[in-house]
Write a protein that holds these residues in place. Structure first.
Motif, PDB file in Angstrom:
ATOM      1  N   ALA A  59       0.849  -1.185   0.000  1.00  0.00           N
ATOM      2  CA  ALA A  59       0.000   0.000   0.000  1.00  0.00           C
ATOM      3  C   ALA A  59       0.887   1.238   0.000  1.00  0.00           C
ATOM      4  O   ALA A  59       1.987   1.228   0.572  1.00  0.00           O
ATOM      5  CB  ALA A  59      -0.898  -0.003   1.232  1.00  0.00           C
ATOM      6  N   ASP A  60       0.423   2.281  -0.617  1.00  0.00           N
ATOM      7  CA  ASP A  60       1.223   3.513  -0.707  1.00  0.00           C
ATOM      8  C   ASP A  60       1.619   4.026   0.673  1.00  0.00           C
ATOM      9  O   ASP A  60       2.701   4.580   0.853  1.00  0.00           O
ATOM     10  CB  ASP A  60       0.442   4.592  -1.449  1.00  0.00           C
ATOM     11  N   SER A  61       0.742   3.843   1.642  1.00  0.00           N
ATOM     12  CA  SER A  61       0.980   4.391   2.978  1.00  0.00           C
ATOM     13  C   SER A  61       2.144   3.734   3.709  1.00  0.00           C
ATOM     14  O   SER A  61       2.646   4.284   4.693  1.00  0.00           O
ATOM     15  CB  SER A  61      -0.286   4.267   3.823  1.00  0.00           C
ATOM     16  N   VAL A  62       2.580   2.567   3.243  1.00  0.00           N
ATOM     17  CA  VAL A  62       3.649   1.851   3.951  1.00  0.00           C
ATOM     18  C   VAL A  62       4.883   1.637   3.093  1.00  0.00           C
ATOM     19  O   VAL A  62       5.893   1.100   3.585  1.00  0.00           O
ATOM     20  CB  VAL A  62       3.159   0.496   4.501  1.00  0.00           C
ATOM     21  N   LYS A  63       4.837   2.041   1.842  1.00  0.00           N
ATOM     22  CA  LYS A  63       5.990   1.858   0.960  1.00  0.00           C
ATOM     23  C   LYS A  63       7.223   2.531   1.535  1.00  0.00           C
ATOM     24  O   LYS A  63       7.174   3.667   1.984  1.00  0.00           O
ATOM     25  CB  LYS A  63       5.690   2.434  -0.428  1.00  0.00           C
ATOM     26  N   GLY A  64       8.320   1.789   1.503  1.00  0.00           N
ATOM     27  CA  GLY A  64       9.569   2.329   2.020  1.00  0.00           C
ATOM     28  C   GLY A  64       9.749   2.147   3.513  1.00  0.00           C
ATOM     29  O   GLY A  64      10.851   2.351   4.039  1.00  0.00           O
ATOM     30  N   ARG A  65       8.679   1.750   4.214  1.00  0.00           N
ATOM     31  CA  ARG A  65       8.762   1.548   5.671  1.00  0.00           C
ATOM     32  C   ARG A  65       8.541   0.089   6.062  1.00  0.00           C
ATOM     33  O   ARG A  65       9.155  -0.390   7.014  1.00  0.00           O
ATOM     34  CB  ARG A  65       7.729   2.417   6.389  1.00  0.00           C
ATOM     35  N   PHE A  66       7.682  -0.588   5.348  1.00  0.00           N
ATOM     36  CA  PHE A  66       7.334  -1.973   5.667  1.00  0.00           C
ATOM     37  C   PHE A  66       7.917  -2.913   4.610  1.00  0.00           C
ATOM     38  O   PHE A  66       8.014  -2.552   3.426  1.00  0.00           O
ATOM     39  CB  PHE A  66       5.825  -2.170   5.692  1.00  0.00           C
ATOM     40  N   THR A  67       8.256  -4.114   5.044  1.00  0.00           N
ATOM     41  CA  THR A  67       8.756  -5.137   4.131  1.00  0.00           C
ATOM     42  C   THR A  67       8.079  -6.463   4.441  1.00  0.00           C
ATOM     43  O   THR A  67       8.121  -6.928   5.593  1.00  0.00           O
ATOM     44  CB  THR A  67      10.267  -5.302   4.252  1.00  0.00           C
ATOM     45  N   ILE A  68       7.473  -7.050   3.435  1.00  0.00           N
ATOM     46  CA  ILE A  68       6.884  -8.377   3.584  1.00  0.00           C
ATOM     47  C   ILE A  68       7.875  -9.398   3.036  1.00  0.00           C
ATOM     48  O   ILE A  68       8.540  -9.158   2.021  1.00  0.00           O
ATOM     49  CB  ILE A  68       5.517  -8.478   2.871  1.00  0.00           C
ATOM     50  N   SER A  69       7.981 -10.512   3.725  1.00  0.00           N
ATOM     51  CA  SER A  69       8.874 -11.578   3.281  1.00  0.00           C
ATOM     52  C   SER A  69       8.309 -12.911   3.756  1.00  0.00           C
ATOM     53  O   SER A  69       7.350 -12.946   4.529  1.00  0.00           O
ATOM     54  CB  SER A  69      10.294 -11.362   3.828  1.00  0.00           C
ATOM     55  N   ARG A  70       8.900 -13.986   3.282  1.00  0.00           N
ATOM     56  CA  ARG A  70       8.423 -15.296   3.697  1.00  0.00           C
ATOM     57  C   ARG A  70       9.565 -16.289   3.732  1.00  0.00           C
ATOM     58  O   ARG A  70      10.550 -16.144   3.003  1.00  0.00           O
ATOM     59  CB  ARG A  70       7.308 -15.779   2.770  1.00  0.00           C
ATOM     60  N   ASP A  71       9.408 -17.281   4.569  1.00  0.00           N
ATOM     61  CA  ASP A  71      10.328 -18.406   4.640  1.00  0.00           C
ATOM     62  C   ASP A  71       9.477 -19.653   4.521  1.00  0.00           C
ATOM     63  O   ASP A  71       8.878 -20.103   5.505  1.00  0.00           O
ATOM     64  CB  ASP A  71      11.104 -18.370   5.965  1.00  0.00           C
ATOM     65  N   ASN A  72       9.407 -20.195   3.326  1.00  0.00           N
ATOM     66  CA  ASN A  72       8.524 -21.343   3.104  1.00  0.00           C
ATOM     67  C   ASN A  72       8.993 -22.585   3.850  1.00  0.00           C
ATOM     68  O   ASN A  72       8.187 -23.445   4.193  1.00  0.00           O
ATOM     69  CB  ASN A  72       8.394 -21.625   1.610  1.00  0.00           C
ATOM     70  N   ALA A  73      10.279 -22.676   4.107  1.00  0.00           N
ATOM     71  CA  ALA A  73      10.777 -23.813   4.879  1.00  0.00           C
ATOM     72  C   ALA A  73      10.252 -23.778   6.312  1.00  0.00           C
ATOM     73  O   ALA A  73      10.115 -24.822   6.949  1.00  0.00           O
ATOM     74  CB  ALA A  73      12.299 -23.813   4.879  1.00  0.00           C
ATOM     75  N   LYS A  74       9.970 -22.577   6.798  1.00  0.00           N
ATOM     76  CA  LYS A  74       9.434 -22.416   8.149  1.00  0.00           C
ATOM     77  C   LYS A  74       7.934 -22.167   8.145  1.00  0.00           C
ATOM     78  O   LYS A  74       7.352 -21.904   9.199  1.00  0.00           O
ATOM     79  CB  LYS A  74      10.145 -21.262   8.863  1.00  0.00           C
ATOM     80  N   ASN A  75       7.324 -22.202   6.949  1.00  0.00           N
ATOM     81  CA  ASN A  75       5.881 -21.957   6.843  1.00  0.00           C
ATOM     82  C   ASN A  75       5.482 -20.638   7.510  1.00  0.00           C
ATOM     83  O   ASN A  75       4.466 -20.564   8.220  1.00  0.00           O
ATOM     84  CB  ASN A  75       5.080 -23.116   7.462  1.00  0.00           C
ATOM     85  N   THR A  76       6.257 -19.602   7.270  1.00  0.00           N
ATOM     86  CA  THR A  76       6.032 -18.339   7.956  1.00  0.00           C
ATOM     87  C   THR A  76       6.161 -17.156   6.996  1.00  0.00           C
ATOM     88  O   THR A  76       7.038 -17.149   6.135  1.00  0.00           O
ATOM     89  CB  THR A  76       7.023 -18.166   9.118  1.00  0.00           C
ATOM     90  N   VAL A  77       5.275 -16.194   7.175  1.00  0.00           N
ATOM     91  CA  VAL A  77       5.337 -14.917   6.478  1.00  0.00           C
ATOM     92  C   VAL A  77       5.596 -13.827   7.517  1.00  0.00           C
ATOM     93  O   VAL A  77       5.052 -13.887   8.629  1.00  0.00           O
ATOM     94  CB  VAL A  77       4.029 -14.625   5.727  1.00  0.00           C
ATOM     95  N   TYR A  78       6.406 -12.854   7.133  1.00  0.00           N
ATOM     96  CA  TYR A  78       6.781 -11.793   8.058  1.00  0.00           C
ATOM     97  C   TYR A  78       6.356 -10.429   7.514  1.00  0.00           C
ATOM     98  O   TYR A  78       6.229 -10.233   6.307  1.00  0.00           O
ATOM     99  CB  TYR A  78       8.292 -11.784   8.261  1.00  0.00           C
ATOM    100  N   LEU A  79       6.175  -9.506   8.432  1.00  0.00           N
ATOM    101  CA  LEU A  79       5.982  -8.108   8.061  1.00  0.00           C
ATOM    102  C   LEU A  79       6.901  -7.279   8.957  1.00  0.00           C
ATOM    103  O   LEU A  79       6.630  -7.119  10.153  1.00  0.00           O
ATOM    104  CB  LEU A  79       4.531  -7.671   8.225  1.00  0.00           C
ATOM    105  N   GLN A  80       7.976  -6.799   8.389  1.00  0.00           N
ATOM    106  CA  GLN A  80       8.884  -5.920   9.100  1.00  0.00           C
ATOM    107  C   GLN A  80       8.374  -4.494   8.973  1.00  0.00           C
ATOM    108  O   GLN A  80       8.219  -3.992   7.857  1.00  0.00           O
ATOM    109  CB  GLN A  80      10.301  -6.028   8.531  1.00  0.00           C
ATOM    110  N   MET A  81       8.130  -3.859  10.095  1.00  0.00           N
ATOM    111  CA  MET A  81       7.560  -2.516  10.106  1.00  0.00           C
ATOM    112  C   MET A  81       8.545  -1.562  10.762  1.00  0.00           C
ATOM    113  O   MET A  81       8.852  -1.704  11.945  1.00  0.00           O
ATOM    114  CB  MET A  81       6.232  -2.508  10.857  1.00  0.00           C
ATOM    115  N   ASN A  82       9.040  -0.636   9.988  1.00  0.00           N
ATOM    116  CA  ASN A  82       9.985   0.363  10.492  1.00  0.00           C
ATOM    117  C   ASN A  82       9.351   1.755  10.463  1.00  0.00           C
ATOM    118  O   ASN A  82       8.359   1.985   9.776  1.00  0.00           O
ATOM    119  CB  ASN A  82      11.250   0.355   9.638  1.00  0.00           C
ATOM    120  N   SER A  83       9.960   2.660  11.189  1.00  0.00           N
ATOM    121  CA  SER A  83       9.483   4.054  11.231  1.00  0.00           C
ATOM    122  C   SER A  83       7.981   4.120  11.461  1.00  0.00           C
ATOM    123  O   SER A  83       7.250   4.809  10.742  1.00  0.00           O
ATOM    124  CB  SER A  83       9.853   4.766   9.921  1.00  0.00           C
TER     125      SER A  83
END
Length: 124
Positions: A59-83
């Motif tokens: 979303a435009d409101s979080v671009k540059g601040r949030f990062t979504i990632s995943r580790d399929n080996a761990k069956n996990t999705v992450y949302l890193q939220m900065n600032s």
């Protein structure tokens, strides 16, 4: 089944990392997303990721601040939220759906499975 965690009370400018752990079938066959809902507002997409992790949407409101990632080996999705900002305060939900392509799904109606939500509160 999806289990979201990592929410909490932080101050503006701080960081948090949300996790969404999936149980059941191998997670690599699922696209995923993070949504949020603030009091009195609709549930909106924050970020989405395709099944391989090779494509993302923000979303435009979080671009540059949030990062979504995943580790399929761990069956996990992450949302890193900065600032973090006070306007990021909301209940955050992870969602998933079976995927047969590398498409990134951005509509809430596209998702079949939802986690229980984790509260993020950002104080000013």
């Amino acid at each position: 089944q999806l289990q979201a965690s990592g929410g909490g009370l932080v101050q503006a400018g701080d960081s948090l990392r949300l996790s969404c752990a999936a149980s059941g079938r191998p997670f690599g066959g699922y696209a995923a997303g993070w949504f949020r809902q603030a009091p009195g507002k609709e549930r909106d997409l924050v970020a989405a990721i395709n099944r391989s992790g090779g494509d993302t949407y923000y979303a435009d409101s979080v671009k540059g601040r949030f990062t979504i990632s995943r580790d399929n080996a761990k069956n996990t999705v992450y949302l890193q939220m900065n600032s973090l900002k006070p306007e990021d305060t909301a209940v955050y939900y992870c969602a998933a759906r079976p995927a047969w392509s590398g498409y990134v799904h951005i509509r809430s109606n596209d998702y079949n499975y939802w986690g229980q939500g984790t509260l993020v509160t950002v104080s000013s």
